[in-house]
Design a protein around this motif. Structure first.
Motif, PDB file in Angstrom:
ATOM      1  N   ILE A  62       0.704  -1.168   0.045  1.00 12.93           N
ATOM      2  CA  ILE A  62       0.139  -0.110  -0.078  1.00 12.93           C
ATOM      3  C   ILE A  62       0.689   1.300  -0.072  1.00 12.93           C
ATOM      4  O   ILE A  62       1.849   1.328   0.814  1.00 12.93           O
ATOM      5  CB  ILE A  62      -0.966   0.035   1.126  1.00 12.93           C
ATOM      6  CG1 ILE A  62      -1.761  -1.101   1.420  1.00 12.93           C
ATOM      7  CG2 ILE A  62      -1.785   1.388   1.162  1.00 12.93           C
ATOM      8  CD1 ILE A  62      -2.671  -1.391   2.483  1.00 12.93           C
ATOM      9  N   GLU A  63       0.379   2.157  -0.822  1.00 18.23           N
ATOM     10  CA  GLU A  63       1.453   3.529  -1.015  1.00 18.23           C
ATOM     11  C   GLU A  63       0.451   4.456  -0.173  1.00 18.23           C
ATOM     12  O   GLU A  63      -0.641   4.838  -0.252  1.00 18.23           O
ATOM     13  CB  GLU A  63       1.519   3.842  -2.421  1.00 18.23           C
ATOM     14  CG  GLU A  63       1.910   3.159  -3.227  1.00 18.23           C
ATOM     15  CD  GLU A  63       3.563   2.962  -3.399  1.00 18.23           C
ATOM     16  OE1 GLU A  63       3.991   3.956  -2.567  1.00 18.23           O
ATOM     17  OE2 GLU A  63       4.243   2.050  -3.694  1.00 18.23           O
ATOM     18  N   LYS A 276       5.631   3.209   2.204  1.00 19.89           N
ATOM     19  CA  LYS A 276       5.103   1.837   1.567  1.00 19.89           C
ATOM     20  C   LYS A 276       4.974   0.892   2.724  1.00 19.89           C
ATOM     21  O   LYS A 276       5.701   0.731   3.616  1.00 19.89           O
ATOM     22  CB  LYS A 276       5.972   1.189   0.683  1.00 19.89           C
ATOM     23  CG  LYS A 276       6.244   1.955  -0.545  1.00 19.89           C
ATOM     24  CD  LYS A 276       7.382   1.252  -1.523  1.00 19.89           C
ATOM     25  CE  LYS A 276       7.212   1.828  -2.847  1.00 19.89           C
ATOM     26  NZ  LYS A 276       7.615   3.244  -3.004  1.00 19.89           N
ATOM     27  N   LYS A 278       3.676  -2.869   3.546  1.00 15.09           N
ATOM     28  CA  LYS A 278       3.467  -4.261   3.174  1.00 15.09           C
ATOM     29  C   LYS A 278       2.676  -5.057   4.111  1.00 15.09           C
ATOM     30  O   LYS A 278       2.904  -5.282   5.290  1.00 15.09           O
ATOM     31  CB  LYS A 278       4.736  -4.864   2.818  1.00 15.09           C
ATOM     32  CG  LYS A 278       4.713  -6.375   2.211  1.00 15.09           C
ATOM     33  CD  LYS A 278       6.067  -7.006   1.985  1.00 15.09           C
ATOM     34  CE  LYS A 278       5.693  -8.292   1.329  1.00 15.09           C
ATOM     35  NZ  LYS A 278       7.021  -9.048   1.003  1.00 15.09           N
ATOM     36  N   VAL A 285      -5.506  -6.571   2.686  1.00 16.75           N
ATOM     37  CA  VAL A 285      -4.998  -5.460   2.009  1.00 16.75           C
ATOM     38  C   VAL A 285      -6.050  -4.312   2.001  1.00 16.75           C
ATOM     39  O   VAL A 285      -5.789  -3.377   2.532  1.00 16.75           O
ATOM     40  CB  VAL A 285      -4.551  -5.590   0.463  1.00 16.75           C
ATOM     41  CG1 VAL A 285      -4.254  -3.970   0.030  1.00 16.75           C
ATOM     42  CG2 VAL A 285      -3.335  -6.468   0.476  1.00 16.75           C
ATOM     43  N   GLN A 289      -5.881  -1.099   4.278  1.00 12.93           N
ATOM     44  CA  GLN A 289      -6.085  -0.002   3.653  1.00 12.93           C
ATOM     45  C   GLN A 289      -7.009   1.228   4.275  1.00 12.93           C
ATOM     46  O   GLN A 289      -6.957   2.383   4.354  1.00 12.93           O
ATOM     47  CB  GLN A 289      -6.372   0.009   2.095  1.00 12.93           C
ATOM     48  CG  GLN A 289      -6.193   1.077   1.001  1.00 12.93           C
ATOM     49  CD  GLN A 289      -6.251   0.612  -0.371  1.00 12.93           C
ATOM     50  OE1 GLN A 289      -5.744  -0.180  -0.774  1.00 12.93           O
ATOM     51  NE2 GLN A 289      -6.824   1.556  -0.992  1.00 12.93           N
ATOM     52  N   SER A 301      -3.361   1.244  -3.558  1.00  7.44           N
ATOM     53  CA  SER A 301      -2.650   0.023  -3.940  1.00  7.44           C
ATOM     54  C   SER A 301      -3.256  -0.399  -5.016  1.00  7.44           C
ATOM     55  O   SER A 301      -4.296   0.003  -5.767  1.00  7.44           O
ATOM     56  CB  SER A 301      -2.836  -0.808  -2.750  1.00  7.44           C
ATOM     57  OG  SER A 301      -4.489  -1.330  -2.727  1.00  7.44           O
TER      58      SER A 301
END
Length: 452
Positions: A62-63, A276, A278, A285, A289, A301
């Motif tokens: 995920i950014e 970032k 992980k 995810v 998020q 992401s």
């Protein structure tokens, strides 16, 4: 009658009417293969989506970026109190399901290697986290915590380099090899003799140097060395160079001093430009998020793209499967017609069976078994034919798909799809034969015997 007798009688009845059986079976074959091939196109599309996304980056990363408030009159504005700093890193590390958190800073600098120069997107990261975030080298090694002036390059960065003193020098910015581009990069970046500089005119001819601020004098170049080339792909990793985060912070501090940037202004800015995150399990995810967004950050992401692609894929599979189902519907009508005709032709036989004491359930099962055998046989042959069609499609389109970088193929038949197709075809046969079987049960024994 026992089950073996029912099977022998059903098989014998189908074999006595070979032409009608074959034609009915052919309808099921066409219907089954139509559904399987159509759905296989949708499955291949879904797998191609996922393969393309994997080349763009990891699906469980995920950014994280700072959040912005949208103001109607002023556009966007930074959310107060939300910063990408060490506290943010510690907060993100405490979220359940998070495996690793890697902050980073970016800079755009020039690297000189002999006569060649290249403008590079330089990213400062923690070397100890490179393996956790799936950095893999094609040549050389990854950064180590003791590296200060070492750089790891993406596979396509070398194509940014050019000789500014050569008039016939071709520049292949960012994209690497192509139809009119060299297969090999213009230089080997694993080179001890490199200079890293903020001077974006370094190495250029004097006449080509851009006008710069007369008060600005770039910091002196720093000697660096390339220690590794990352594996290929089309993600950020392929087009960026990576250096120790502490080293990049030193370089940024030197640049700020050279530009006389006010330190109070620096303190108001984020310490990191990107973080970032992980996630250990790809299934988590989305939930991780959402928790990051709840903290006030922006979070993106590749899973966002996966969701939209899956919806598109499901719609395509439904449409393609519906088109194939029309053929199987026609086959179902054919099975029903065959069973009804069989009843008319075997009316006397049914009457004799009833007089001899056959149970109504046995007569029903006899016709249902015949219909099921047509469905099962047609489903199996149709599945084999589907594999043949899928193989031909993949062979015909192999050159095109290869040029597009896809290894999945245009048609993919999974074992689940094959099994479901055979079971579905068998069920269609049974359902199609149910009404004729009920009709056979209701025939009067005396009227059936009198029928010639």
């Amino acid at each position: 009658m026992n089950n073996l007798d029912l099977f022998k009688m059903s098989a014998g009845s189908l074999l006595r009417r070979k032409l009608r059986t074959i034609l009915t079976l052919l309808g099921v074959v066409i219907g089954t293969s139509s559904i399987v091939v159509m759905i296989s196109l949708g499955i291949a599309m879904d797998l191609s989506f996922k393969e393309s996304l994997k080349q763009m980056g990891s699906l469980n990363v995920i950014e994280v970026y700072p959040s912005y408030d949208m103001m109607p009159s002023m556009g966007s504005r930074r959310s107060e109190g939300i910063k990408l700093d060490d506290q943010a890193v510690r907060t993100l590390e405490q979220i359940p399901g998070v495996e690793a958190v890697m902050p980073s800073k970016n800079a755009y600098m020039r690297i000189s290697a002999g006569k060649m120069v290249g403008d590079v997107s330089l990213i400062g990261i923690n070397p100890e986290l490179m393996e956790a975030f799936d950095f893999k080298v094609q040549k050389g090694r990854l950064l180590s915590s003791s590296d200060k002036d070492a750089i790891v390059f993406g596979q396509r960065v070398a194509f940014n380099f050019r000789n500014p003193r050569s008039r016939n020098q071709e520049v292949h910015i960012m994209f690497g090899p192509g139809p009119d581009m060299p297969e090999e990069p213009p230089l080997d970046l694993i080179n001890d003799k490199m200079l890293l500089t903020w001077d974006m005119s370094y190495g250029e001819r004097r006449s080509n140097k851009p006008d710069t601020d007369s008060d600005y004098t770039p910091p002196p170049p720093r000697k660096v060395k390339g220690v590794g080339i990352l594996e290929g792909g089309f993600s950020e990793k392929a087009y960026s160079a990576y250096i120790n985060l502490n080293t990049l912070e030193e370089l940024l501090e030197e640049e700020n001093k050279a530009r006389h940037v006010d330190k109070s202004k620096q303190r108001k800015e984020d310490k990191y430009q990107n973080i970032k995150v992980k996630v250990s399990d790809i299934q988590q995810v989305e939930s991780v998020q959402e928790r990051i967004k709840a903290l006030g950050f922006q979070a993106h992401s590749l899973s966002d793209m996966v969701k939209s692609m899956k919806e598109t894929s499901r719609k395509m599979q439904a449409i393609l499967g519906g088109i194939g189902a029309v053929s199987l519907l026609v086959a179902a009508i054919g099975i029903t017609n065959t069973m009804i005709m069989s009843i008319y032709e075997r009316t006397r036989e049914i009457g004799v069976m009833k007089v001899l004491g056959a149970r109504l359930g046995d007569i029903r099962d006899l016709f249902l078994l015949e219909a099921a055998m047509i469905g099962l046989g047609g489903g199996c042959v149709g599945l084999l034919f589907s594999y043949l069609v899928s193989y031909i499609l993949n062979r015909v389109t192999a050159g095109f798909m290869g040029s597009m970088g896809g290894d999945v193929g245009i048609s993919v038949i999974t074992w689940e799809l094959g099994l479901a197709a055979v079971v579905f075809a068998t069920m269609v046969g049974i359902i199609s034969g149910y009404s004729p079987a009920r009709r056979a049960m209701k025939l009067s024994a005396l009227e059936a015997i009198r029928t010639e």
